[in-house]
Scaffold this motif. Structure first.
Motif, PDB file in Angstrom:
ATOM      1  N   ARG A  56       2.013   7.084  -7.548  1.00 53.59           N
ATOM      2  CA  ARG A  56       1.022   6.909  -6.992  1.00 53.59           C
ATOM      3  C   ARG A  56       0.322   6.050  -6.330  1.00 53.59           C
ATOM      4  N   LEU A  57      -0.401   5.158  -6.698  1.00 54.12           N
ATOM      5  CA  LEU A  57      -1.345   4.025  -5.586  1.00 54.12           C
ATOM      6  C   LEU A  57      -0.324   3.056  -5.279  1.00 54.12           C
ATOM      7  N   PHE A  58       1.110   3.577  -5.647  1.00 58.31           N
ATOM      8  CA  PHE A  58       2.062   2.085  -5.173  1.00 58.31           C
ATOM      9  C   PHE A  58       2.510   3.092  -3.732  1.00 58.31           C
ATOM     10  N   ARG A  59       2.500   4.561  -3.892  1.00 58.82           N
ATOM     11  CA  ARG A  59       3.350   4.798  -2.264  1.00 58.82           C
ATOM     12  C   ARG A  59       1.847   4.835  -1.820  1.00 58.82           C
ATOM     13  N   ALA A  60       0.366   4.500  -2.395  1.00 59.39           N
ATOM     14  CA  ALA A  60      -0.735   4.887  -1.150  1.00 59.39           C
ATOM     15  C   ALA A  60      -1.452   2.917  -1.070  1.00 59.39           C
ATOM     16  N   ALA A  61      -0.622   2.407  -1.201  1.00 58.27           N
ATOM     17  CA  ALA A  61      -0.583   0.747  -1.145  1.00 58.27           C
ATOM     18  C   ALA A  61      -2.245   0.723  -2.207  1.00 58.27           C
ATOM     19  N   GLU A  62      -2.151   0.915  -2.809  1.00 51.82           N
ATOM     20  CA  GLU A  62      -3.953   0.826  -3.094  1.00 51.82           C
ATOM     21  C   GLU A  62      -3.936  -0.341  -4.505  1.00 51.82           C
ATOM     22  N   LEU A  63      -2.447  -1.093  -4.834  1.00 49.81           N
ATOM     23  CA  LEU A  63      -2.456  -1.475  -5.433  1.00 49.81           C
ATOM     24  C   LEU A  63      -2.338  -3.427  -5.170  1.00 49.81           C
ATOM     25  N   THR A  64      -3.307  -4.625  -6.033  1.00 50.01           N
ATOM     26  CA  THR A  64      -2.528  -5.381  -5.066  1.00 50.01           C
ATOM     27  C   THR A  64      -1.671  -6.487  -5.946  1.00 50.01           C
ATOM     28  N   TYR A  65      -0.728  -7.364  -6.221  1.00 54.00           N
ATOM     29  CA  TYR A  65       0.554  -7.651  -6.552  1.00 54.00           C
ATOM     30  C   TYR A  65      -0.071  -9.350  -6.947  1.00 54.00           C
TER      31      TYR A  65
END
Length: 109
Positions: free
Chosen positions: A100-109
């Motif tokens: 869910r967070l990956f799809r929403a672009a809410e993660l920092t890599y």
């Protein structure tokens, strides 16, 4: 795709563009099993992108996917937003949250 990676298994979840997040269960944590899963889920032309938390298993899965031209990102566990009231931790839930967070672009890599 959100992956909860362990030494022997991967918990897999898929977040589709409509907003649904579904669990796809567990698969062995081997590159051949991941290739088979990717082939099956991308059979209808869907572009899959993968994300998982860094851990003791290293970056072998990420390197394998990137070598095939597949988007794969690794996030630090401390950078995954977590609600303080969510204390139940399971592999399935972790994979679904990551998807869910990956799809929403809410993660920092």
């Amino acid at each position: 795709m959100g992956l909860d990676v362990h030494a022997e298994s991967l918990a897999v979840a898929l977040a589709d563009p409509s907003g649904d997040v579904r669990s796809y269960g567990n698969t062995p944590a081997h590159t051949a099993a991941l290739d088979k899963l990717h082939k099956r889920l991308s059979a209808n032309g869907v572009e899959l992108r993968y994300g998982y938390e860094a851990g003791p298993t290293g970056f072998a899965l990420c390197r394998h996917l990137r070598a095939k031209g597949i988007v794969c990102e690794v996030v630090s566990p401390s950078l995954v937003p977590k609600c303080s009231s969510d204390r139940v931790k399971t592999d399935r839930r972790d994979a679904m949250v990551l998807a869910r967070l990956f799809r929403a672009a809410e993660l920092t890599y």
